[in-house]
Design a protein around this motif. Structure first.
Motif, short mmCIF file in Angstrom:
data_model
loop_
_atom_site.label_atom_id
_atom_site.label_comp_id
_atom_site.label_asym_id
_atom_site.label_seq_id
_atom_site.Cartn_x
_atom_site.Cartn_y
_atom_site.Cartn_z
N TRP A 27 0.89 -1.22 -0.23
CA TRP A 27 0.00 -0.01 -0.08
C TRP A 27 0.99 1.28 -0.01
O TRP A 27 0.62 2.25 -0.64
N ILE B 131 -6.18 -2.96 4.96
CA ILE B 131 -5.00 -2.95 3.64
C ILE B 131 -5.01 -4.48 3.43
O ILE B 131 -4.81 -5.07 2.40
N THR B 135 -5.72 -6.53 0.22
CA THR B 135 -4.64 -6.97 -0.86
C THR B 135 -4.73 -8.68 -0.94
O THR B 135 -3.87 -9.27 -1.71
#
Lengths: 168, 168
Positions: A27, B131, B135
Motif C-alpha cells: 500500500w 489493507i 490485498t
DNA sequence: TATTGTTATACTCTATAACTATA
DNA sequence: TATAGTTATAGAGTATAACAATA
C-alpha cells in the motif's frame, strides 16, 4: 539511523506478522507512486488553469461524449452537489455548457464547448506523453503484468467499497 | 454501446500507438486502485474525526517519532503553511503538541500527546487490517511482484518530479 | 542573508441537508 | 413518491506571498 528504529516510535512496523507487513508495504509504494505522479500532474494542470477534478470532467466528456450531471458524478465518484460546483466553474470559463434535454426536462446533458474541446485536445496528448515517459522505466511485459495485478486488486476493492457507499 | 465508441468522442484512445495505449491503461488502473481504497479509508477516518492529511501526520509521528514542521512537510509533500494548518487542527483537538527545541529557537518538534498516541494506536491496526484484507485477493508472490514493480515505477517518478518541485 | 515557521488571502473541493422542478 | 439538479452552509486543504524571529 538504524538505532532509532526501535526507540521513540509508537508503532513499529517490524513487529507486525509477515502477511500484514507485506500488505502495508504494498500500500505504501502504491500510494507513493500515485501521489508523486498525481501531484506532478496537478502542477502541470495549473498552467492550463485547471484543477484535477475539472480535468477529470473534461477528460471524461472528451472520451465518452456528452453526459448527464449524475453520470459524471457516478463516473468520477462525486456527489451531485460537487458536480454542480465543478461544472459551474467549467461553464464560467466557457469550457462546457449545459444543454437541455428534450425528453426529460429535469436533466441536462453536459457538452464540451469548442474552446473546451480545444483545451483538452491540446492538454491530453501532453499528459499522455508524460504518462508514457513515467512508465517507460518498465518493459512492455512488466507494464502488462503490473496492469493485470492492479486490475485484480482494483476489482476486489470495488466490490467491498460499494456496499459501504450505498449505506452511508 | 460498442457503436458509440467512435461517435461523438473527441479523443479516441483506440487510435493511440500501442505503447501509449498501454501506458494510459496502466495509469488508469493504478489511479482507480488508489482512489477507491483511499476514498474508502477517508470514509472510515471520519468516524475518528480525522482527515487524510491529519492521519498522515499522526501516522508519521507514530512511526518515526517527534519531527520538526519542515520535516513533516517534506515527508508528506506539503508546503510549510499547510503543515501549520494541519498541525494547528491536530493541536486544537489535543492530539499533538509543539515542543520548543533547546538548540534552535526557530523550530519546534511536534510530539504526539498521550491522547494522540492512543488514537493512532487504536486506528492504525484497523487500517492495516483493511489493507491486508484489500490485498488478500493477491497471492504472496503476486504481492511481492506488484510491490517491486511499483517501487521501480515510483523511483523513476520521484527522480523526475523533484527537480520540478525545486524550481517551482 | 538564509532558514523556520506563522499569518493573511483567496480559491477549490467536499459533505450534508434543505429545496425546486419534473416525472 | 422518486429522481435530477441546485442552493446554502460549513469545514478543510492548497498555493502564494508577506512577515517575524532566529541563526
Amino acid at each position: 539511523m538504524k538505532a532509532r528504529l526501535t526507540t521513540g516510535t509508537l508503532l513499529d512496523r517490524e513487529s507486525y506478522p509477515d502477511g500484514r507487513k507485506e500488505a502495508l508495504k504494498l500500500w505504501v509504494v502504491l500510494a507513493r507512486c500515485f501521489n508523486s505522479f498525481a501531484q506532478n500532474e496537478a502542477h502541470h494542470l495549473k498552467a492550463f488553469d485547471l484543477t484535477p477534478p475539472q480535468f477529470g470532467v473534461l477528460e471524461t466528456l472528451a472520451h465518452l461524449g456528452p453526459m448527464k450531471m449524475c453520470e459524471i458524478g457516478m463516473k468520477l465518484l462525486m456527489s451531485g452537489a460537487n458536480v454542480t460546483g465543478v461544472v459551474d466553474r467549467l461553464e464560467k470559463k466557457g469550457l462546457v455548457r449545459r444543454a437541455l434535454e428534450a425528453e426529460d426536462r429535469r436533466m441536462f446533458r453536459i457538452h464540451l464547448t469548442e474552446e473546451g474541446g480545444k483545451l483538452i485536445a491540446k492538454f491530453f496528448p501532453i499528459h499522455a506523453g508524460r504518462i508514457e515517459a513515467f512508465t517507460s522505466v518498465l518493459t512492455s511485459k512488466e507494464k502488462r503484468v503490473l496492469t493485470d495485478l492492479l486490475k485484480k486488486l482494483g476489482r476486489a476493492q470495488r466490490h467491498e467499497a460499494e456496499p459501504e457507499r450505498v449505506q452511508a
